[in-house]
Enzyme design. Structure first.
Site, mmCIF file in Angstrom:
data_model
loop_
_atom_site.group_PDB
_atom_site.id
_atom_site.type_symbol
_atom_site.label_atom_id
_atom_site.label_comp_id
_atom_site.label_asym_id
_atom_site.label_seq_id
_atom_site.Cartn_x
_atom_site.Cartn_y
_atom_site.Cartn_z
ATOM 1 N N ASP A 179 0.845 -1.186 0.000
ATOM 2 C CA ASP A 179 0.000 0.000 0.000
ATOM 3 C C ASP A 179 0.890 1.250 0.000
ATOM 4 O O ASP A 179 2.038 1.182 0.443
ATOM 5 C CB ASP A 179 -0.869 -0.036 1.269
ATOM 6 C CG ASP A 179 -1.967 1.001 1.225
ATOM 7 O OD1 ASP A 179 -2.235 1.535 0.132
ATOM 8 O OD2 ASP A 179 -2.566 1.272 2.283
ATOM 9 N N GLU A 180 0.368 2.354 -0.461
ATOM 10 C CA GLU A 180 1.112 3.630 -0.439
ATOM 11 C C GLU A 180 2.504 3.486 -1.044
ATOM 12 O O GLU A 180 3.496 3.935 -0.470
ATOM 13 C CB GLU A 180 1.247 4.158 0.996
ATOM 14 C CG GLU A 180 -0.060 4.281 1.754
ATOM 15 C CD GLU A 180 -0.799 5.564 1.473
ATOM 16 O OE1 GLU A 180 -0.471 6.250 0.476
ATOM 17 O OE2 GLU A 180 -1.732 5.875 2.238
ATOM 18 N N ARG B 84 -8.561 16.498 0.639
ATOM 19 C CA ARG B 84 -9.178 16.006 1.878
ATOM 20 C C ARG B 84 -10.630 16.432 1.961
ATOM 21 O O ARG B 84 -11.403 15.900 2.744
ATOM 22 C CB ARG B 84 -8.456 16.556 3.130
ATOM 23 C CG ARG B 84 -6.991 16.202 3.338
ATOM 24 C CD ARG B 84 -6.718 14.746 3.223
ATOM 25 N NE ARG B 84 -6.338 14.439 1.832
ATOM 26 C CZ ARG B 84 -6.360 13.228 1.313
ATOM 27 N NH1 ARG B 84 -6.769 12.217 2.022
ATOM 28 N NH2 ARG B 84 -6.010 13.029 0.059
#
Length: 781
Positions: A225-226, A615
């Site tokens: 992930d990431e 966000r």
DNA sequence: GGCCGGGGCATTTTT
DNA sequence: TGCCCCGGCC
């Protein structure tokens, strides 16, 4: 599975279903990345992979925990628990413990956190009589960290022309020696720092092909992930492990790579195709989080970056409001504008305070918003700051824990050899260190047999050292016999920490008591969790292994009160809020002054703003101030160049910005230590002849621990209730209220004296054991 | 060992 | 402007 697939859109499905070869999933902001990852793992399990053949790596404990929970809800807890899922550091520290003997370590190595390694560097610099103005510990630490992340050992560093010359130019020619000394000292002490966990894993795989082969057999499918946040060391571990089967899937978003200063290398994801020929790319481009305006504004911004994987992130949500650009005269006024807007928006719409976040580039900016919010009686919470495990009293206790497991741990010794005070001052410690260096042994060896190494101290001191040695030996001995909870108690009591902290009821001490209690609760929870999983005896080692890699990044779940959130943009990655304020959009602040040296860093700043804007679910505002107090001086701040990068179609610009162009077209100078500086040594890492480390024969079975310590409360509450003094009226059947666990009924009382504990059936959290000595609760009736 | 005051300093911080 | 660290002092 069929019904799960219905939860996924077309591209998500494709990403989940393709498992024949390497794949890259580019997951735009808010595109359901975690969902894809969890369903993919579920799908793999369904297609016949055993859970223990799947390796899933994340960057944070929190991400690992969340994913585990989500997978557990699909495939069931026991299956999920058998997955190799965790952070890079936790997974590979497990592997290193099993194979420690191959590297000249024992499986009991302890882990230095950032402050431990800085402190060791500090003393090394001092010992070498170097000026710590020139050899700033923090900078030296960064250089060493970078080197390790690029897999450059001290030996390799010394012969690396680029690095050595660069240090010489910077008038710090001795960095190579500091690095070598640091390396040796860590080995002597039997410790690894965070970077070592990755570096030694690489060395292990490079020098011991049989070990590598074994893990290649085990990890038949690898997910990361990431991926945009991986550094070279991590990239290479993955590459080595996946060689052969090539069953690898990495997920990430190059546009959200914001950790290069920690060694993350965006080219890992940009160049993935060359590392994994035939790699299929899937793009998740539908954003489910934000309004169209927000997505488009963010797209128009990130479009200005050269280095990126092009994608078309789109939203099918409402068009939504434009992004407001707020112009303030001063930082002070900026605070008020934001605070006012928060109350306005809350008043006019249905928003709760929880729906708002204020994001800033630097922590220092929070003050002014705190003040503004406080004046308007708006509740807020701030993320960041000291984590629980960094509190002094916690670090002290943990240092003793570490010594019980690995007495050679130098930083742990330094920390507690005179805490609580036992008359072994700096002078003696200095002599012990010197003696250790001189004889090439650990501090513990000197302490254990001072005469053998002719430690030059008088008999009185010798006595005190002897006492300390016996104390630690008692802990080591106890550690072999007792479970984590009991030995933790023993340590706190016998070390004198208990007496120290419970000596009086000063406010500082009360807070320390609470934190100590919190630590005990943490061990308790850890133990009960493990017991639930069927492990009978829980060793302190397991607890320590867990918390050495724990940070306090997790959000405060038990604080669900309605508050505005404030944090740095970095801390906000992965989160979402209905309304976002990104503040301080000014030149030299955002982008940061130091980032203007290179186009690369500037692009990272731009990605940072991209992360901030994305966000937002419903509304986003960007603010800047014309003047700001900086280093005590009011400073004129031109608006950020990034404001020009966003397509004005999606902005409500203040009239001021529309008319005059005071966003400077600055001339940036490119300079200094570019990212390429370590590249020359990288590719050859697997061929390089390294001095083989001495190996010790010791083999331990793989301990099967699952990292999931429930978050400890890092916040000091001031409520205090004395459970530790009198216990009259406390019988089975009594009803009590505990600070953390709520109310419950006492079901049993056991133990004597300091060991006296009660079993309580809590309404919310179920059965718990509480040590009367530590527990803070009130008897209700 | 603890307290005070001066000087230097001041991005971001998954582990 | 604040904070943190260190050195000097009790």
């Amino acid at each position: 599975m069929e019904e799960f697939l219905q939860d996924l859109n077309e591209s998500q499905q494709q990403a989940v279903l393709y498992n024949e070869g390497p794949s890259l999933v580019i997951a735009g902001a808010g595109s359901g990345k975690t969902r894809v990852l969890t369903y993919k793992i579920a799908f793999l399990l369904e297609s016949g992979y055993a859970p223990y053949n799947i390796l899933a790596l994340t960057f944070t404990n929190k991400a690992a925990r969340e994913m585990k929970e989500r997978i557990a809800s699909i495939v069931g807890g026991p299956t999920a628990a058998r997955l190799w899922m965790g952070t890079f550091h936790s997974i590979f520290s497990r592997i290193l413990r099993v194979n420690a003997d191959r590297l000249g370590f024992t499986s009991d190595f302890t882990i230095y956190d950032t402050s431990d390694s800085r402190s060791l560097l500090k003393s090394i610099i001092k010992e070498k009589d170097l000026d710590d103005k020139i050899y700033k510990p923090a900078s030296v630490q960064a250089i060493i960290s970078n080197a390790k992340n690029a897999l450059i050992t001290p030996q390799a560093y010394q012969v690396n022309k680029d690095l050595v010359e660069s240090d010489e130019r910077a008038k710090r020619p001795l960095i190579k020696d500091i690095y070598q000394t640091y390396w040796n000292r860590c080995q002597k002490a039997g410790v690894m720092d965070f970077d070592d966990l990755l570096l030694y894993t690489n060395i292990l795989f490079r020098d011991h092909p049989d070990v590598l082969e074994r893990y290649r057999q085990i990890f038949r499918f690898i997910l990361v992930d990431e991926y945009q946040d991986t550094n070279f060391a991590q990239h290479l571990i993955i590459h080595q492990l996946s060689k052969g089967h090539n069953h690898i899937c990495v997920v990430g978003d190059d546009a959200q790579s914001i950790y290069s200063f920690r060694g993350a290398n965006i080219s890992n994801i940009l160049n993935l195709k060359s590392d994994y020929p035939g790699c299929k790319t899937f793009k998740l481009e539908r954003n489910y989080r934000s309004t169209q305006n927000i997505v488009r504004a963010a797209n128009s911004l990130i479009d200005k970056n050269k280095e990126q994987i092009r994608k078309q992130v789109y939203s099918e949500n409402a068009v939504g409001n434009k992004i407001d650009v707020l112009s303030a005269y001063s930082d002070f006024e900026e605070g008020y504008m934001v605070a006012n807007r928060v109350s306005e928006m809350k008043r006019l719409s249905k928003y709760a305070y929880n729906d708002f976040v204020i994001l800033y580039r630097t922590n220092a900016q929070s003050r002014i918003f705190e003040e503004a919010l406080r004046k308007k009686n708006i509740p807020y919470r701030i993320y960041g700051g000291l984590s629980f495990y960094q509190r002094k009293e916690i670090k002290d206790v943990i240092a003793y824990f570490r010594l019980a497991i690995n007495p050679h741990d130098e930083e742990a010794i330094k920390r507690v050899i005179n805490y609580p005070a036992r008359g072994i001052g700096d002078t003696t410690l200095g002599k012990i260190i010197e003696c250790g260096i001189h004889n090439d042994v650990s501090l513990w060896q000197v302490i254990a047999t001072p005469l053998e190494y002719t430690l030059p101290v008088n008999n009185g001191t010798l006595n005190k050292i002897q006492k300390f040695k016996e104390l630690i030996e008692e802990f080591i001995d106890a550690n072999n016999k007792m479970n984590a909870m009991d030995i933790a108690e023993l340590i706190i009591r016998r070390s004198g920490i208990f007496t120290e902290i419970y000596a009086n009821r000063s406010p500082e001490n009360l807070s320390r008591q609470e934190n100590l209690q919190e630590l005990m609760n943490g061990i308790q929870e850890f133990c009960s969790l493990r017991q639930e999983e069927g492990v009978e005896e829980i060793a302190l080692t397991d607890f320590l292994a867990e918390i050495s890699l724990a940070t306090d990044q997790d959000e405060k779940e038990d604080d669900d009160s309605d508050k505005v959130t404030m944090m740095t943009i970095h801390a906000s990655k992965g989160l979402e809020f209905k309304n976002v304020f990104v503040v301080g959009l000014e030149e030299d602040l955002f982008p940061a002054a130091l980032s203007k040296n290179s186009e690369r860093e500037l692009e990272e700043e731009r990605r940072l703003l991209y992360v901030a804007i994305t966000r937002a679910e419903e509304n986003c505002a960007l603010s800047y101030a014309a003047t700001r107090y900086r280093n005590g001086q009011p400073t004129a701040m031109p608006p950020s160049r990034f404001l020009k990068d966003i397509d004005p179609t999606y902005l409500n610009m203040p009239s001021e910005l529309k008319s005059k162009q005071n966003v400077e077209d600055s001339i940036y100078s490119f300079s200094s230590r570019s990212l390429g500086m370590y590249s020359s040594s990288r590719s050859s890492f697997f061929k390089r002849e390294e001095p083989v480390l001495p190996s010790k024969k010791q083999d331990l079975p793989l301990k099967s621990y699952s990292p999931r310590l429930k978050r400890l409360d890092a916040v000091n509450t001031s409520s205090v209730s004395g459970g530790s003094v009198s216990i009259t009226g406390l019988d089975v059947g009594a009803r009590i209220r505990h600070d953390r666990f709520g109310s419950g009924i006492v079901t049993e009382i056991s133990g004597e004296g300091d060991n006296r504990k009660i079993g309580v059936e809590f309404e919310q959290v179920g059965k718990k054991q509480l040590l009367l000595k530590f527990a803070k609760f009130t008897i209700i009736k």
